[in-house]
Write an enzyme that holds these catalytic residues in place. Structure first.
Site, PDB file in Angstrom:
ATOM      1  N   LYS A 119      -1.645  10.919 -13.051  1.00 29.95           N
ATOM      2  CA  LYS A 119      -2.831  10.177 -12.589  1.00 29.95           C
ATOM      3  C   LYS A 119      -3.746   9.949 -13.774  1.00 29.95           C
ATOM      4  O   LYS A 119      -3.684  10.662 -14.763  1.00 29.95           O
ATOM      5  CB  LYS A 119      -3.561  10.995 -11.524  1.00 29.95           C
ATOM      6  CG  LYS A 119      -4.547  10.221 -10.672  1.00 29.95           C
ATOM      7  CD  LYS A 119      -3.868   9.302  -9.681  1.00 29.95           C
ATOM      8  CE  LYS A 119      -4.644   9.147  -8.417  1.00 29.95           C
ATOM      9  NZ  LYS A 119      -3.783   9.086  -7.238  1.00 29.95           N
TER      10      LYS A 119
HETATM   11  N1  GLU Z   1      -2.707   5.688  -6.002  1.00 34.56           N
HETATM   12  C1  GLU Z   1      -1.806   5.883  -4.930  1.00 34.56           C
HETATM   13  C2  GLU Z   1      -1.765   7.346  -4.542  1.00 34.56           C
HETATM   14  O1  GLU Z   1      -2.674   8.083  -4.786  1.00 34.56           O
HETATM   15  C3  GLU Z   1      -0.431   5.288  -5.198  1.00 34.56           C
HETATM   16  C4  GLU Z   1       0.328   5.898  -6.325  1.00 34.56           C
HETATM   17  C5  GLU Z   1       1.590   5.141  -6.686  1.00 34.56           C
HETATM   18  O2  GLU Z   1       1.967   4.235  -5.956  1.00 34.56           O
HETATM   19  O3  GLU Z   1       2.172   5.479  -7.714  1.00 34.56           O
HETATM   20  O4  GLU Z   1      -0.850   7.795  -3.908  1.00 34.56           O
END
Ligand code: GLU
Length: 434
Positions: A119
Site C-alpha cells: 500500500k
Molecule cells: N484499494 C483497494 C483495497 O484496499 C484495492 C486494492 C487492489 O485492487 O489492489 O482493497
C-alpha cells in the site's frame, strides 16, 4: 523557486490517524494466538519487507516547483506479487501505509489470490490541485517509484482519492519508461485502469458490489430480506456509492450519509442516484442536498438503522461512538474503520461485523481479474466479471462463517486465521532462504 505543497503548510490541516498500526497488530496477534502461529512466522509477518519513501519535484501551474513525498510499503509477498492501492490524502504517512499494506496481505490471502500485500500514496489533499497538477504529480511519483513497482512484482490500484484516471497516468508513465518492445507487455503494472485502456469492465463497482454481496449473504444466512431494511453510509466515494446503489436495487433504504464535508439524513429514504448526481455537481460534497436534513457529525453513527457501512477512512468506530450504534450489522467498506476497543463494545452489544478484509475484498478480486485479462490478452464482458466476483466473494464468505462457527469466533478473527494459515503453509513448505 521551491515551495512546500499547498496543503502541508499548516499543521492544523492534517488529520491525525492514530493507532492504525496498533489496530492491525492487535488483530493479527489475537488470531495468531488462536492458531498458535509458529513464533518465527509471527516474527516475519509482524514486519514489512520493504518501505520505499520517495521525494520528488513537480512543476505547479504557477511555475513554482513543489516537493512531494510518496510512500510504498511492501508488507509480504510469500503468496505472490505485492498488491494494493495508492491513496492521496493528508493522513498518508509511513505508519498508515504499513498498516494498510498489512491489511492487503490478509485480504489477498483470504480471497485465495496469488498476491501479497502492499500500500502507499502521497500525503496531499487532491482538492487543492488542478487536474494538470495531479497528472504531473502522479507521473513523477510513478517515475520515482521506478522498478519498485512492476506487473510481476508490485501492482498498485486505486484507493482513497485515486481513480481510473490516476491508474491510466501511472500505466502510461511506467510503460513509456520501458524499452519499446516491452511497453505493451507491461499494462498490468497497475489495475483499476479505465475500460478503454486495459481496464476491466466492472472494476469501478467491484468493491461496492462486494460490500453489498456480503450484506446479501449475511441476510440469506439469517433468513432476513434486504427489502425494507434501512442503512447508513459513511463516505460517498466509489465504495459507498456503489454499495448503496446495489442495496437500493434490493429495496433497502438509505437513511443517512456522511462524507468529508458533512452529514445528512432522511428517515423516508435518500435516493442514491439523485444524491450521486448532486454530489457530482457540488465538488463531490453531499452537504445541503435538498431532499434530506443536515445531521450533526457526531450523531451519524447513532442514527437508527439496520445496517451501517463505514466506507471512508480508518479508526471511525471507536470507544466514543460504538456504545450508541443501533445497527445490528456493520459492513466494513473501508480499511480499518473499527478499532479494537470499538469492536469489543460492538461484539458485547451483539452487533455483527463483516470485517474489511472480507467485506471490501471485491475490489482486489476485480483487480486480479483485470491483471489476468491483461496478462492473457483477453477482454471480458461485464456480466461475466460480476458473476466471477460473486462466486469468489461467496466462497470467502462461506469459508469465514464456517470457520467462525466451528471455532466459536467472531468473523474478523476467523478471517484472519484463514488468511494467516495460508501464508504459514507457504513458509512451512518452502523454508527460509538460505
Ligand atoms: N484499494 C483497494 C483495497 O484496499 C484495492 C486494492 C487492489 O485492487 O489492489 O482493497
Amino acid at each position: 523557486m521551491i515551495t512546500i505543497p499547498k496543503d502541508l503548510d499548516t499543521k492544523e490541516k492534517k488529520i491525525p490517524l492514530r493507532g492504525m498500526m496498533e489496530n492491525v497488530m492487535e488483530q493479527f496477534n489475537s488470531a495468531s494466538d488462536h492458531i498458535n502461529l509458529h513464533p518465527n512466522i509471527r516474527k516475519i509477518l509482524s514486519i514489512t519487507n520493504n518501505e520505499i519513501i520517495v521525494h520528488f519535484p513537480v512543476k505547479m501551474d504557477n511555475g513554482d516547483v513543489a516537493i512531494f513525498t510518496g510512500y510504498r510499503v511492501q508488507h509480504n509477498n510469500a503468496l505472490g506479487p505485492y498488491k494494493g492501492g495508492l491513496r492521496y490524502h493528508p493522513t498518508v504517512d509511513i505508519d498508515a501505509a504499513r498498516a494498510l499494506a498489512m491489511w492487503m496481505t490478509w485480504k489477498t490471502s483470504l480471497a485465495g489470490l496469488p498476491y501479497g500485500g502492499g500500500k502507499g500514496g502521497i500525503q496531499l489533499d487532491p482538492t487543492k490541485y488542478s487536474a494538470g497538477e495531479l497528472e504531473r504529480i502522479t507521473r513523477r511519483f510513478t517515475f520515482a517509484l521506478a522498478d519498485n513497482i512492476g506487473p510481476e512484482h508490485d501492482i498498485p490500484a486505486p484507493d482513497v482519492n485515486t481513480n481510473s484516471q490516476t491508474m491510466a497516468w501511472m500505466a502510461d508513465t511506467y510503460m513509456s519508461t520501458r524499452p519499446p518492445a516491452e511497453r505493451s507487455a507491461n499494462q498490468h503494472v497497475v489495475t483499476g485502469k479505465p475500460a478503454g485502456s486495459g481496464g476491466l469492465e466492472g472494476r469501478d463497482r467491484a468493491t461496492g458490489f462486494g460490500v453489498f454481496l456480503t450484506i446479501k449473504f449475511w441476510a440469506e444466512r439469517n433468513n432476513e430480506v434486504l427489502k425494507g431494511k434501512t442503512f447508513t453510509v459513511q463516505g460517498f466515494g466509489n465504495v459507498g456509492y456503489w454499495a448503496a446503489y446495489f442495496l437500493e436495487l434490493e429495496g433497502a433504504k438509505l437513511v443517512a450519509v456522511q462524507d468529508a464535508f458533512g452529514s445528512i439524513q432522511n428517515k423516508n429514504g435518500i435516493e442514491v442516484a439523485a444524491l450521486f448526481k448532486y454530489a457530482q455537481a457540488h465538488k463531490g460534497s453531499i452537504v445541503a442536498y435538498p431532499d434530506a436534513l443536515p445531521l450533526d457529525k457526531d450523531d451519524f453513527f447513532s442514527t437508527a438503522c439496520d445496517i451501517c457501512i463505514p466506507a471512508a477512512l480508518g479508526n471511525q468506530i471507536t470507544i466514543e461512538n460504538a456504545p450508541f450504534i443501533k445497527a445490528k450489522l456493520i459492513a466494513e467498506g473501508a480499511n480499518g474503520p473499527t478499532n479494537v476497543e470499538g469492536e469489543q463494545i460492538l461484539i458485547k452489544n451483539g452487533v455483527t461485523i463483516i470485517p474489511d478484509i472480507l467485506c471490501n475484498s471485491g475490489g482486489v478480486i476485480g483487480s486480479y481479474f483485470e491483471w489476468l485479462q491483461n496478462r492473457n490478452g483477453e477482454l471480458w464482458q461485464l456480466d461475466e466479471v460480476m458473476m466471477k466476483i460473486e462466486k469468489k466473494m461467496k466462497e470467502s464468505f462461506d469459508k469465514v462463517n464456517k470457520y467462525a462457527e466451528e471455532h466459536h469466533l467472531d468473523m474478523r478473527t476467523a478471517a484472519y486465521c484463514i488468511a494467516i494459515q495460508r501464508i504459514e503453509r507457504a513458509y512451512v513448505e518452502r523454508g527460509i532462504f538460505p
